[in-house]
Design a protein around this motif. Structure first.
Motif, PDB file in Angstrom:
ATOM      1  N   PRO A 179     -27.230  30.676 -76.198  1.00 16.60           N
ATOM      2  CA  PRO A 179     -26.577  29.417 -76.588  1.00 16.60           C
ATOM      3  C   PRO A 179     -27.548  28.246 -76.568  1.00 16.60           C
ATOM      4  N   PHE A 180     -27.423  27.379 -77.556  1.00 15.12           N
ATOM      5  CA  PHE A 180     -28.297  26.207 -77.655  1.00 15.12           C
ATOM      6  C   PHE A 180     -27.764  25.126 -76.715  1.00 15.12           C
ATOM      7  N   ARG A 181     -28.067  25.289 -75.425  1.00 16.03           N
ATOM      8  CA  ARG A 181     -27.593  24.335 -74.420  1.00 16.03           C
ATOM      9  C   ARG A 181     -28.694  24.090 -73.395  1.00 16.03           C
ATOM     10  N   TYR A 182     -28.711  22.877 -72.881  1.00 17.01           N
ATOM     11  CA  TYR A 182     -29.657  22.532 -71.827  1.00 17.01           C
ATOM     12  C   TYR A 182     -28.884  21.892 -70.678  1.00 17.01           C
ATOM     13  N   GLY A 183     -29.399  22.078 -69.478  1.00 15.22           N
ATOM     14  CA  GLY A 183     -28.746  21.539 -68.299  1.00 15.22           C
ATOM     15  C   GLY A 183     -29.532  21.954 -67.077  1.00 15.22           C
ATOM     16  N   LEU A 184     -29.006  21.603 -65.900  1.00 13.19           N
ATOM     17  CA  LEU A 184     -29.711  21.939 -64.667  1.00 13.19           C
ATOM     18  C   LEU A 184     -28.711  22.220 -63.560  1.00 13.19           C
ATOM     19  N   ASP A 185     -28.600  23.487 -63.216  1.00 10.36           N
ATOM     20  CA  ASP A 185     -27.780  23.924 -62.093  1.00 10.36           C
ATOM     21  C   ASP A 185     -28.722  24.165 -60.911  1.00 10.36           C
ATOM     22  N   ARG A 186     -28.541  23.407 -59.837  1.00 11.74           N
ATOM     23  CA  ARG A 186     -29.496  23.469 -58.739  1.00 11.74           C
ATOM     24  C   ARG A 186     -29.562  24.848 -58.089  1.00 11.74           C
ATOM     25  N   ALA A 187     -28.415  25.498 -57.950  1.00 14.58           N
ATOM     26  CA  ALA A 187     -28.408  26.818 -57.319  1.00 14.58           C
ATOM     27  C   ALA A 187     -29.177  27.823 -58.173  1.00 14.58           C
ATOM     28  N   ILE A 188     -28.931  27.797 -59.486  1.00 18.99           N
ATOM     29  CA  ILE A 188     -29.640  28.713 -60.378  1.00 18.99           C
ATOM     30  C   ILE A 188     -31.129  28.360 -60.415  1.00 18.99           C
ATOM     31  N   ALA A 189     -31.430  27.058 -60.452  1.00 18.36           N
ATOM     32  CA  ALA A 189     -32.835  26.629 -60.476  1.00 18.36           C
ATOM     33  C   ALA A 189     -33.574  27.116 -59.236  1.00 18.36           C
ATOM     34  N   ARG A 190     -32.904  27.026 -58.079  1.00 20.09           N
ATOM     35  CA  ARG A 190     -33.531  27.479 -56.842  1.00 20.09           C
ATOM     36  C   ARG A 190     -33.802  28.982 -56.896  1.00 20.09           C
ATOM     37  N   LYS A 191     -32.848  29.736 -57.412  1.00 17.76           N
ATOM     38  CA  LYS A 191     -33.021  31.184 -57.509  1.00 17.76           C
ATOM     39  C   LYS A 191     -34.140  31.543 -58.481  1.00 17.76           C
ATOM     40  N   LEU A 192     -34.201  30.820 -59.596  1.00 19.51           N
ATOM     41  CA  LEU A 192     -35.266  31.068 -60.567  1.00 19.51           C
ATOM     42  C   LEU A 192     -36.638  30.746 -59.989  1.00 19.51           C
ATOM     43  N   LEU A 193     -36.715  29.679 -59.215  1.00 20.74           N
ATOM     44  CA  LEU A 193     -37.996  29.293 -58.632  1.00 20.74           C
ATOM     45  C   LEU A 193     -38.456  30.289 -57.577  1.00 20.74           C
ATOM     46  N   VAL A 194     -37.513  30.801 -56.774  1.00 22.43           N
ATOM     47  CA  VAL A 194     -37.879  31.784 -55.747  1.00 22.43           C
ATOM     48  C   VAL A 194     -38.497  33.017 -56.393  1.00 22.43           C
ATOM     49  N   PHE A 195     -37.946  33.433 -57.536  1.00 19.35           N
ATOM     50  CA  PHE A 195     -38.493  34.590 -58.241  1.00 19.35           C
ATOM     51  C   PHE A 195     -39.714  34.191 -59.063  1.00 19.35           C
ATOM     52  N   GLY A 196     -39.616  33.072 -59.790  1.00 19.65           N
ATOM     53  CA  GLY A 196     -40.595  32.762 -60.817  1.00 19.65           C
ATOM     54  C   GLY A 196     -41.883  32.142 -60.334  1.00 19.65           C
ATOM     55  N   VAL A 197     -41.831  31.271 -59.301  1.00 15.85           N
ATOM     56  CA  VAL A 197     -43.039  30.572 -58.881  1.00 15.85           C
ATOM     57  C   VAL A 197     -44.121  31.536 -58.378  1.00 15.85           C
ATOM     58  N   PRO A 198     -43.806  32.479 -57.461  1.00 20.27           N
ATOM     59  CA  PRO A 198     -44.866  33.421 -57.070  1.00 20.27           C
ATOM     60  C   PRO A 198     -45.406  34.210 -58.261  1.00 20.27           C
ATOM     61  N   LEU A 199     -44.509  34.590 -59.194  1.00 26.20           N
ATOM     62  CA  LEU A 199     -44.966  35.336 -60.370  1.00 26.20           C
ATOM     63  C   LEU A 199     -45.843  34.463 -61.254  1.00 26.20           C
ATOM     64  N   ALA A 200     -45.436  33.212 -61.471  1.00 28.26           N
ATOM     65  CA  ALA A 200     -46.235  32.316 -62.314  1.00 28.26           C
ATOM     66  C   ALA A 200     -47.609  32.084 -61.711  1.00 28.26           C
ATOM     67  N   VAL A 201     -47.656  31.852 -60.403  1.00 30.34           N
ATOM     68  CA  VAL A 201     -48.950  31.666 -59.741  1.00 30.34           C
ATOM     69  C   VAL A 201     -49.777  32.943 -59.846  1.00 30.34           C
ATOM     70  N   SER A 202     -49.108  34.089 -59.648  1.00 35.15           N
ATOM     71  CA  SER A 202     -49.804  35.367 -59.752  1.00 35.15           C
ATOM     72  C   SER A 202     -50.386  35.580 -61.145  1.00 35.15           C
ATOM     73  N   LEU A 203     -49.570  35.320 -62.175  1.00 40.65           N
ATOM     74  CA  LEU A 203     -50.051  35.474 -63.551  1.00 40.65           C
ATOM     75  C   LEU A 203     -51.148  34.464 -63.855  1.00 40.65           C
TER      76      LEU A 203
END
Length: 486
Positions: free
Chosen positions: A196-220
């Motif tokens: 869906p063409f939508r933008y927004g910011l859900d803090r709970a989802i953002a926190r979950k994405l960061l917990v998974f994504g930040v170590p991976l992004a730094v690793s990559l």
């Protein structure tokens, strides 16, 4: 009943292989044309720009593409937050790098690369805008749409780059071609992505994405630094001409790894993610089925490239690029290391062990950078190649094994399954060397033909057991193998 995971992943892999072959053949043809139009120094400037941009490309989405593929819930719930975060990170990184580009180019020993760096970095913004939609296509094994987007983008890239090179644009021809191709691909991915063409910011989802994504992004990011910082170091110590030779050797050494590895990575994270959700040894068994097959395919390519490096480079690129051949002979060993560690990184990512991938790449980088610096000062581009390959084999491979073991992947059967193809590769390389030495003649084409044919004739029966070969032949003919028929 829904389609099985294996069938969906298999279809996705077939599309990935087809698309990667098309794009790599196209990129190869474009590279041949540009190598005959441009000077080695132009390749050196482009190498510096690519070193910076590739690192940023790996971290600009904060691991959100992989997070989209691996997301356990409904994609519609996380997509607006992920899209907003990816765009914000991409624009922020581009602005930061635009300002710091002069300092980077100065450190790399070529201030004339500033404009090329700034232009090429626009690809980061395009990638950030399309990140979630790319992840959605991979997650749903819709690699056919990615193939279409990448192929059309390649056509745009080649048309503009070659036209500009003929017109005298020098290294800017690479950059404008890359940006144009990325823009065309991005438009198609944005259109194909079923999000869906939508933008927004859900803090709970953002926190979950960061917990998974930040170590991976730094690793990559660290992984990209390991791969690309070499061009900055070599450029600083040796100048743009030698780094141009090194870049060509590195690219040729990476052909097989980027072609097969990129195709596999389009589906591996999604496939291994689904396996990691199951109980028992499903993930370990998946690795045991996949890794030896990759080694079986890669081993003869690496062995024959090492033996036939000189005729390969001179036939394709001309005699003026001959100094790259001896560097290529060293760097092909790194190809297998990058292939294996890349696959294992996908396994760890799929299992949610993104911190393990981070420590793997950090350990690799900590040893590599000083080794690369001193080896380049001592042996120029040949020393750099030895440092890259040696650290990969002696540091990266053991670290990868430790990370896999902690993720409950059985190592002993995996190692035993790879012994035969590796030994067969050495045997095939030796046979090819003898054949070229005694029957290859003075012409590069015949040296490649004789060495390649003899090497493959030796490798296939040595690497593939007879029963397995019969099963493959029977599968191709769509007939039951003799053992099955009985």
């Amino acid at each position: 009943m829904g389609e099985s995971l294996g069938r969906r992943a298999g279809r996705g892999l077939r599309w990935s292989l087809l698309g990667t072959m098309v794009t790599k053949v196209g990129s190869f043809a474009m590279g041949l044309a540009l190598a005959r139009i441009l000077a080695p120094a132009d390749f050196g400037v482009y190498a510096i720009a690519m070193a910076a941009t590739t690192v940023l490309m790996h971290i600009n989405d904060g691991g959100l593409i992989a997070a989209t593929v691996q997301w356990r819930g409904k994609l519609e719930e996380m997509a607006p937050t992920a899209a907003t975060m990816a765009m914000g990170m991409a624009f922020g990184l581009y602005g930061l790098f635009y300002v710091t580009a002069p300092f980077f180019a100065e450190a790399a020993g070529n201030r004339s690369a500033v404009g090329v760096v700034r232009l090429l970095a626009l690809v980061i913004v395009i990638d950030g805008v399309t990140a979630v939609r790319s992840g959605s296509l991979m997650r749903n094994f819709q690699q056919g749409k990615l193939v279409t987007a990448n192929s059309v983008g390649l056509v745009a890239n080649a048309a503009l780059a070659i036209s500009l090179a003929v017109g005298g644009a020098g290294p800017y021809s690479f950059a404008w071609g890359q940006v144009a191709g990325a823009a065309v691909t991005g438009v198609l991915v944005f259109y194909y992505g079923d999000v869906p063409f939508r933008y927004g910011l859900d803090r709970a989802i953002a926190r979950k994405l960061l917990v998974f994504g930040v170590p991976l992004a730094v690793s990559l990011g660290v992984e990209a630094i390991v791969t690309n910082a070499q061009f900055t170091i070599i450029g600083h110590l040796t100048g743009p001409v030698l780094v141009g030779f090194y870049l060509l050797a590195f690219n040729v050494a990476s052909w097989a790894q980027t072609t097969l590895g990129q195709a596999v990575r389009y589906v591996s994270v999604a496939g291994f993610s689904r396996l990691s959700e199951r109980d028992g040894d499903a993930l370990s068994n998946g690795v045991l089925r996949t890794m030896p097959l990759l080694v079986t395919v890669m081993a003869p390519i690496i062995a024959l490239t090492a033996v036939l490096a000189t005729p390969l480079v001179t036939l394709l690129y001309g005699d003026r690029w001959a100094p790259a051949a001896s560097v290529l002979q060293i760097l092909v060993g790194l190809t297998l290391v990058r292939m294996a560690t890349g696959m294992c990184t996908d396994v760890l990512t799929a299992a949610g062990a993104t911190r393990a991938t981070l420590w793997l790449n950090v350990g690799w980088a900590v040893v590599l950078f000083p080794a690369l610096w001193f080896a380049t000062k001592a042996g120029a581009i040949h020393g750099a190649a030895l440092a890259q390959t040696g650290v990969g084999l002696l540091v990266a491979v053991p670290l990868t094994a430790v990370a896999l073991r902690r993720s409950k992947v059985a190592l002993r059967p995996l190692a035993l399954a790879m012994v035969r193809p590796l030994c067969a590769g050495v045997l095939a390389g030796a046979a090819a060397w003898v054949a070229v030495h005694f029957a290859g003649g003075p012409y590069p084409f015949f040296q490649l033909l004789v060495g390649g044919v003899v090497g493959l004739l030796v490798y296939v029966p040595a690497a593939i057991p007879r029963d397995q070969m019969k099963q493959w032949v029977a599968l191709i003919r769509r007939q039951p193998a003799p053992a099955e028929a009985a």
